[in-house]
Motif scaffolding. Structure first.
Motif, mmCIF file in Angstrom:
data_model
loop_
_atom_site.group_PDB
_atom_site.id
_atom_site.type_symbol
_atom_site.label_atom_id
_atom_site.label_comp_id
_atom_site.label_asym_id
_atom_site.label_seq_id
_atom_site.Cartn_x
_atom_site.Cartn_y
_atom_site.Cartn_z
ATOM 1 N N PRO A 142 35.765 8.502 90.484
ATOM 2 C CA PRO A 142 35.027 8.820 89.267
ATOM 3 C C PRO A 142 34.441 10.225 89.339
ATOM 4 O O PRO A 142 33.720 10.552 90.272
ATOM 5 N N GLY A 143 34.798 11.049 88.379
ATOM 6 C CA GLY A 143 34.261 12.398 88.308
ATOM 7 C C GLY A 143 33.006 12.433 87.457
ATOM 8 O O GLY A 143 32.515 11.399 86.995
ATOM 9 N N GLU A 144 32.513 13.620 87.214
ATOM 10 C CA GLU A 144 31.287 13.797 86.429
ATOM 11 C C GLU A 144 31.454 13.250 85.008
ATOM 12 O O GLU A 144 30.579 12.569 84.494
ATOM 13 N N THR A 145 32.601 13.554 84.367
ATOM 14 C CA THR A 145 32.816 13.097 82.992
ATOM 15 C C THR A 145 34.074 12.262 82.828
ATOM 16 O O THR A 145 34.234 11.583 81.825
ATOM 17 N N GLU A 146 34.995 12.332 83.784
ATOM 18 C CA GLU A 146 36.212 11.524 83.754
ATOM 19 C C GLU A 146 36.810 11.494 85.151
ATOM 20 O O GLU A 146 36.317 12.136 86.068
ATOM 21 N N VAL A 147 37.893 10.765 85.281
ATOM 22 C CA VAL A 147 38.542 10.604 86.580
ATOM 23 C C VAL A 147 38.906 11.955 87.189
ATOM 24 O O VAL A 147 39.258 12.902 86.483
ATOM 25 N N THR A 148 38.763 12.040 88.479
ATOM 26 C CA THR A 148 39.228 13.198 89.237
ATOM 27 C C THR A 148 39.957 12.648 90.461
ATOM 28 O O THR A 148 40.131 11.438 90.588
ATOM 29 N N SER A 149 40.383 13.518 91.349
ATOM 30 C CA SER A 149 41.138 13.034 92.501
ATOM 31 C C SER A 149 40.730 13.763 93.762
ATOM 32 O O SER A 149 40.103 14.818 93.720
ATOM 33 N N GLN A 150 41.088 13.153 94.874
ATOM 34 C CA GLN A 150 40.904 13.769 96.177
ATOM 35 C C GLN A 150 42.073 13.354 97.056
ATOM 36 O O GLN A 150 42.793 12.412 96.733
ATOM 37 N N THR A 151 42.255 14.041 98.156
ATOM 38 C CA THR A 151 43.316 13.712 99.100
ATOM 39 C C THR A 151 42.718 12.982 100.286
ATOM 40 O O THR A 151 41.686 13.378 100.815
#
Length: 156
Positions: free
Chosen positions: A60-69
């Motif tokens: 979960p990002g600040e305003t929408e989905v984000t990603s990480q490795t």
């Protein structure tokens, strides 16, 4: 209605091409995430399969989905999907065999399907046309409830 599913794999480009054959759809790049693809089934529901690298994690990002490795992802998961496809049992098995993926016919009791292990680590349960009526006839609230009440569910 399930419109799309995302899976993590080792070789997204190859998996997208193989799955596109099974669902008789088309694979495209998916620029939302690096090295990702999407298979569009082409049905009236907008069904799609997103294919990302195995080490990509959605968060979960600040305003929408984000990603990480994740440098140490497990190659196995309880996540799987069952999907009715236009390909026959023989076509599914031939495509999976050609890809070098484990595949097998399975009778789950009230319905049957073909297990296909994408890259031998992610399970898709494909239901060809000749098997779809058993699944759809069983998977209702009333029939599933009766099935449980009869004590017919056996763990794997």
């Amino acid at each position: 209605m399930l419109h799309h599913l995302s899976i993590g794999v080792k070789n997204p480009a190859n998996v997208a091409q193989v799955l596109a054959k099974i669902v008789q759809g088309q694979a495209f790049p998916f620029p939302v995430f690096p090295n990702s693809y999407i298979v569009i089934v082409g049905d009236e529901y907008g069904t799609a399969i997103e294919i990302q690298p195995l080490d990509l994690e959605l968060i979960p990002g600040e305003t929408e989905v984000t990603s990480q490795t994740n440098p140490s992802p497990s190659s196995f998961s309880a996540t799987h999907a069952a999907m009715t496809v236009p390909s026959s049992q023989a076509e599914i098995e031939a495509i999976a065999e050609n890809a070098g993926w484990v595949h097998r016919y399975c009778d789950r009791g009230p319905f049957d399907l073909i297990e296909v292990w994408v890259e031998n680590h992610f399970m898709f349960e494909f239901i060809p046309p000749e098997m779809s009526s058993r699944y759809t006839n069983f998977m209702s609230i009333e029939k599933y409830s009766s099935f449980l009440n009869a004590g017919q569910l056996q763990p794997h």
